[in-house]
Design a protein around this motif. Structure first.
Motif, PDB file in Angstrom:
ATOM      1  N   PRO A 227       0.806  -1.225   0.000  1.00  0.00           N
ATOM      2  CA  PRO A 227       0.000   0.000   0.000  1.00  0.00           C
ATOM      3  C   PRO A 227       0.835   1.269   0.000  1.00  0.00           C
ATOM      4  CG  PRO A 227      -0.833  -1.585   1.601  1.00  0.00           C
ATOM      5  CD  PRO A 227       0.478  -2.111   1.102  1.00  0.00           C
ATOM      6  N   SER A 228       2.059   1.198   0.520  1.00  0.00           N
ATOM      7  CA  SER A 228       2.896   2.397   0.569  1.00  0.00           C
ATOM      8  C   SER A 228       3.249   2.896  -0.824  1.00  0.00           C
ATOM      9  CB  SER A 228       4.180   2.112   1.353  1.00  0.00           C
ATOM     10  OG  SER A 228       4.904   1.054   0.749  1.00  0.00           O
ATOM     11  N   ASP A 229       3.124   2.006  -1.828  1.00  0.00           N
ATOM     12  CA  ASP A 229       3.423   2.409  -3.202  1.00  0.00           C
ATOM     13  C   ASP A 229       2.262   3.148  -3.855  1.00  0.00           C
ATOM     14  OD1 ASP A 229       5.850   1.211  -2.939  1.00  0.00           O
ATOM     15  OD2 ASP A 229       5.281  -0.643  -3.960  1.00  0.00           O
ATOM     16  N   ARG A 230       1.087   3.104  -3.215  1.00  0.00           N
ATOM     17  CA  ARG A 230      -0.081   3.740  -3.794  1.00  0.00           C
ATOM     18  C   ARG A 230      -0.159   5.200  -3.364  1.00  0.00           C
ATOM     19  NH1 ARG A 230      -3.998  -0.096  -5.337  1.00  0.00           N
ATOM     20  NH2 ARG A 230      -5.110   1.698  -6.192  1.00  0.00           N
ATOM     21  N   PRO A 231      -0.391   6.122  -4.292  1.00  0.00           N
ATOM     22  CA  PRO A 231      -0.519   7.531  -3.917  1.00  0.00           C
ATOM     23  C   PRO A 231      -1.783   7.756  -3.089  1.00  0.00           C
ATOM     24  CG  PRO A 231      -1.139   7.202  -6.208  1.00  0.00           C
ATOM     25  CD  PRO A 231      -0.564   5.896  -5.732  1.00  0.00           C
ATOM     26  N   VAL A 232      -1.659   8.529  -2.035  1.00  0.00           N
ATOM     27  CA  VAL A 232      -2.786   8.813  -1.148  1.00  0.00           C
ATOM     28  C   VAL A 232      -3.047  10.314  -1.153  1.00  0.00           C
ATOM     29  CG1 VAL A 232      -3.656   8.677   1.209  1.00  0.00           C
ATOM     30  CG2 VAL A 232      -2.231   6.828   0.299  1.00  0.00           C
ATOM     31  N   ALA A 233      -4.328  10.683  -1.276  1.00  0.00           N
ATOM     32  CA  ALA A 233      -4.704  12.101  -1.273  1.00  0.00           C
ATOM     33  C   ALA A 233      -4.865  12.575   0.168  1.00  0.00           C
ATOM     34  CB  ALA A 233      -6.003  12.294  -2.046  1.00  0.00           C
ATOM     35  N   PRO A 234      -3.980  13.460   0.656  1.00  0.00           N
ATOM     36  CA  PRO A 234      -4.047  13.920   2.056  1.00  0.00           C
ATOM     37  C   PRO A 234      -5.383  14.566   2.406  1.00  0.00           C
ATOM     38  CG  PRO A 234      -1.958  14.542   1.044  1.00  0.00           C
ATOM     39  CD  PRO A 234      -2.839  14.042  -0.055  1.00  0.00           C
ATOM     40  N   ASP A 235      -5.963  15.334   1.464  1.00  0.00           N
ATOM     41  CA  ASP A 235      -7.230  16.002   1.760  1.00  0.00           C
ATOM     42  C   ASP A 235      -8.356  14.994   1.968  1.00  0.00           C
ATOM     43  OD1 ASP A 235      -6.967  15.312  -0.958  1.00  0.00           O
ATOM     44  OD2 ASP A 235      -8.616  16.651  -1.507  1.00  0.00           O
ATOM     45  N   LEU A 236      -8.245  13.825   1.318  1.00  0.00           N
ATOM     46  CA  LEU A 236      -9.257  12.788   1.486  1.00  0.00           C
ATOM     47  C   LEU A 236      -9.120  12.121   2.849  1.00  0.00           C
ATOM     48  CD1 LEU A 236     -11.545  11.092   0.295  1.00  0.00           C
ATOM     49  CD2 LEU A 236      -9.822   9.615  -0.751  1.00  0.00           C
ATOM     50  N   ILE A 237      -7.890  11.868   3.272  1.00  0.00           N
ATOM     51  CA  ILE A 237      -7.654  11.238   4.570  1.00  0.00           C
ATOM     52  C   ILE A 237      -8.261  12.077   5.692  1.00  0.00           C
ATOM     53  CG2 ILE A 237      -5.867  10.633   6.260  1.00  0.00           C
ATOM     54  CD1 ILE A 237      -5.986   8.601   4.145  1.00  0.00           C
ATOM     55  N   LEU A 251      -8.003   2.261   4.108  1.00  0.00           N
ATOM     56  CA  LEU A 251      -7.179   3.416   3.782  1.00  0.00           C
ATOM     57  C   LEU A 251      -7.678   3.993   2.464  1.00  0.00           C
ATOM     58  CD1 LEU A 251      -4.712   5.243   4.290  1.00  0.00           C
ATOM     59  CD2 LEU A 251      -3.357   3.605   2.964  1.00  0.00           C
ATOM     60  N   PRO A 252      -8.480   5.053   2.501  1.00  0.00           N
ATOM     61  CA  PRO A 252      -8.955   5.666   1.254  1.00  0.00           C
ATOM     62  C   PRO A 252      -7.789   6.298   0.504  1.00  0.00           C
ATOM     63  CG  PRO A 252      -9.551   7.018   3.147  1.00  0.00           C
ATOM     64  CD  PRO A 252      -8.974   5.753   3.694  1.00  0.00           C
ATOM     65  N   ILE A 253      -7.695   6.019  -0.794  1.00  0.00           N
ATOM     66  CA  ILE A 253      -6.538   6.503  -1.550  1.00  0.00           C
ATOM     67  C   ILE A 253      -6.896   7.524  -2.617  1.00  0.00           C
ATOM     68  CG2 ILE A 253      -5.231   4.383  -1.176  1.00  0.00           C
ATOM     69  CD1 ILE A 253      -6.018   3.527  -3.992  1.00  0.00           C
ATOM     70  N   TRP A 255     -10.370   9.362  -5.295  1.00  0.00           N
ATOM     71  CA  TRP A 255     -11.750   9.393  -5.771  1.00  0.00           C
ATOM     72  C   TRP A 255     -11.870   8.638  -7.088  1.00  0.00           C
ATOM     73  CZ3 TRP A 255     -15.583  11.246  -2.800  1.00  0.00           C
ATOM     74  CH2 TRP A 255     -15.249  12.124  -1.765  1.00  0.00           C
ATOM     75  N   LYS A 256     -12.950   7.889  -7.225  1.00  0.00           N
ATOM     76  CA  LYS A 256     -13.287   7.239  -8.485  1.00  0.00           C
ATOM     77  C   LYS A 256     -14.687   7.719  -8.845  1.00  0.00           C
ATOM     78  CE  LYS A 256     -13.156   2.760 -10.802  1.00  0.00           C
ATOM     79  NZ  LYS A 256     -12.930   1.306 -10.637  1.00  0.00           N
ATOM     80  N   GLY A 257     -14.740   8.771  -9.662  1.00  0.00           N
ATOM     81  CA  GLY A 257     -16.017   9.430  -9.909  1.00  0.00           C
ATOM     82  C   GLY A 257     -16.434  10.164  -8.656  1.00  0.00           C
ATOM     83  N   ASP A 258     -17.630   9.860  -8.165  1.00  0.00           N
ATOM     84  CA  ASP A 258     -18.094  10.485  -6.926  1.00  0.00           C
ATOM     85  C   ASP A 258     -17.996   9.535  -5.737  1.00  0.00           C
ATOM     86  OD1 ASP A 258     -21.704  10.077  -7.472  1.00  0.00           O
ATOM     87  OD2 ASP A 258     -20.006   8.716  -7.700  1.00  0.00           O
ATOM     88  N   GLN A 259     -17.218   8.451  -5.905  1.00  0.00           N
ATOM     89  CA  GLN A 259     -17.065   7.476  -4.835  1.00  0.00           C
ATOM     90  C   GLN A 259     -15.622   7.423  -4.360  1.00  0.00           C
ATOM     91  OE1 GLN A 259     -18.564   3.801  -6.516  1.00  0.00           O
ATOM     92  NE2 GLN A 259     -20.602   4.174  -5.686  1.00  0.00           N
ATOM     93  N   VAL A 260     -15.459   7.127  -3.072  1.00  0.00           N
ATOM     94  CA  VAL A 260     -14.125   6.976  -2.500  1.00  0.00           C
ATOM     95  C   VAL A 260     -13.591   5.600  -2.859  1.00  0.00           C
ATOM     96  CG1 VAL A 260     -12.794   6.847  -0.366  1.00  0.00           C
ATOM     97  CG2 VAL A 260     -14.608   8.555  -0.605  1.00  0.00           C
ATOM     98  N   GLU A 261     -12.322   5.550  -3.274  1.00  0.00           N
ATOM     99  CA  GLU A 261     -11.697   4.277  -3.641  1.00  0.00           C
ATOM    100  C   GLU A 261     -10.762   3.827  -2.518  1.00  0.00           C
ATOM    101  OE1 GLU A 261      -9.543   2.428  -7.578  1.00  0.00           O
ATOM    102  OE2 GLU A 261      -9.028   4.452  -6.962  1.00  0.00           O
TER     103      GLU A 261
END
Length: 261
Positions: A227-237, A251-253, A255-261
Motif C-alpha cells: 500500500p505504501s506504493d499507492r498515492p494517497v490524497a491527504p485532503d481525502l484522509i 485506507l482511502p486513496i 476518488w473514483k467518480g463520486d465514490q471513494v476508492e
C-alpha cells in the motif's frame, strides 16, 4: 491399416483423445486445470510435461500449483522475459525456448501459449517436448493451440461463476492452511475476542499478502501488496477520523467518480 499421424497414433485415436480432453474440460474445476487436464494433454501429444499457470490480476504474477504429498504448493513466475511463460503472458503471443536438463545433459524444447478468457490473458499453458534436442512439429503445435482455446473458454466460465464462499477459501486452496486449522483459528478468535485475521497472522503464520489476496478475492475488491506504493490524497484522509479508519481497517486513496476508492 490405419494411417498414423505425426504423433505416432492413428487419426481415430487422435480424435478420441481430443474428445476426451474436451469432455473433461466441460466439467473441469480450477484445480482440474492445474492437476487433471495437463497430464491428459501431455499424454495425447506425447509431451514430457504440460503445466497450467494462472495469472493473478492483483499482482500480474503467474502461478502454477504442484502437488507435494497431500498439499498443493504454488510456484510463482513474473510476467516478464525472464521465462518463456512470463514472456508469453507479457506479449500475448506463443513463445518458444530451449530448456537444458542438467541431470541428463539434454535440451528440451518448450512452448508457452497464453490462455485468453474474455479477451484478457488469464494464464499460460506450457508444454515441454518429450523428445530431446528436437523442435516441436507443426501438427503437435496446432493441436496444442486448439486445446489452449478450449482451456481458455472453460477458465472464463469458471471465473464468471466463481465467488469465494468465505474470505479464506484462497488460503485453503493454495495450501497455506487446512480446513481444520481454519476451524481452530476461528474457535481461538471467538474465545479470545479477536478477529480471525489477527489469529491467522499472529498464531498461524499466515503471510499478510496471502491473507490480503484471499480477502480481496472474496469481497471482489482490488488489493495492493504494498500500500505504501499507492498515492494517497491527504485532503481525502482528513475527511475520516483516525478511529473510523482503525475500526474499519481501510485506507482511502482517492476518488473514483463520486465514490471513494
Amino acid at each position: 491399416m490405419a494411417t498414423k499421424t505425426g504423433l505416432g497414433i492413428t487419426r481415430s485415436q487422435l480424435e478420441a483423445g481430443r474428445k476426451k480432453v474436451a469432455g473433461l474440460l466441460k466439467a473441469a474445476t480450477l484445480e482440474d486445470l492445474y492437476h487433471k487436464i495437463p497430464p491428459e494433454i501431455a499424454a495425447l501429444l506425447g509431451a514430457g510435461s504440460v503445466r497450467f499457470f494462472r495469472r493473478d490480476p492483483l499482482t500480474d504474477e503467474l502461478y502454477t500449483r504442484n502437488r507435494n504429498g497431500g498439499r498443493a504448493r504454488e510456484t510463482p513466475l513474473s510476467s516478464d522475459p525472464s521465462s518463456v511463460v512470463g514472456y508469453a503472458a507479457m506479449t500475448r503471443k506463443t513463445s518458444f525456448a530451449w530448456k537444458r536438463d542438467p541431470t541428463l545433459d539434454v535440451k528440451l524444447y518448450v512452448v508457452a501459449v497464453p490462455v485468453l478468457s474474455g479477451g484478457e490473458v488469464s494464464g499460460v499453458l506450457e508444454l515441454t517436448h518429450g523428445t530431446k534436442d528436437t523442435v516441436i512439429d507443426e501438427e503437435r503445435l496446432k493441436i496444442f493451440n486448439e486445446l489452449v482455446l478450449l482451456v481458455g473458454k472453460r477458465l472464463q466460465e469458471i471465473l464468471e461463476g466463481t465467488v469465494r464462499a468465505t474470505p479464506y477459501d484462497y488460503l485453503i486452496e493454495s495450501g497455506a492452511m487446512t480446513s481444520d486449522s481454519l476451524r481452530k483459528a476461528r474457535e481461538m478468535a471467538a474465545k479470545e475476542g479477536r478477529s480471525v485475521e489477527h489469529i491467522l497472522l499472529t498464531r498461524c503464520g499466515i503471510d499478510k499478502v496471502a491473507l490480503g489476496r484471499s480477502l480481496a478475492e472474496h469481497f471482489e475488491v482490488p488489493f495492493s501488496p504494498t500500500p505504501s506504493d499507492r498515492p494517497v490524497a491527504p485532503d481525502l484522509i482528513r475527511k475520516f477520523s483516525p478511529e473510523f479508519l482503525r475500526t474499519h481497517a481501510v485506507l482511502p486513496i482517492g476518488w473514483k467518480g463520486d465514490q471513494v476508492e
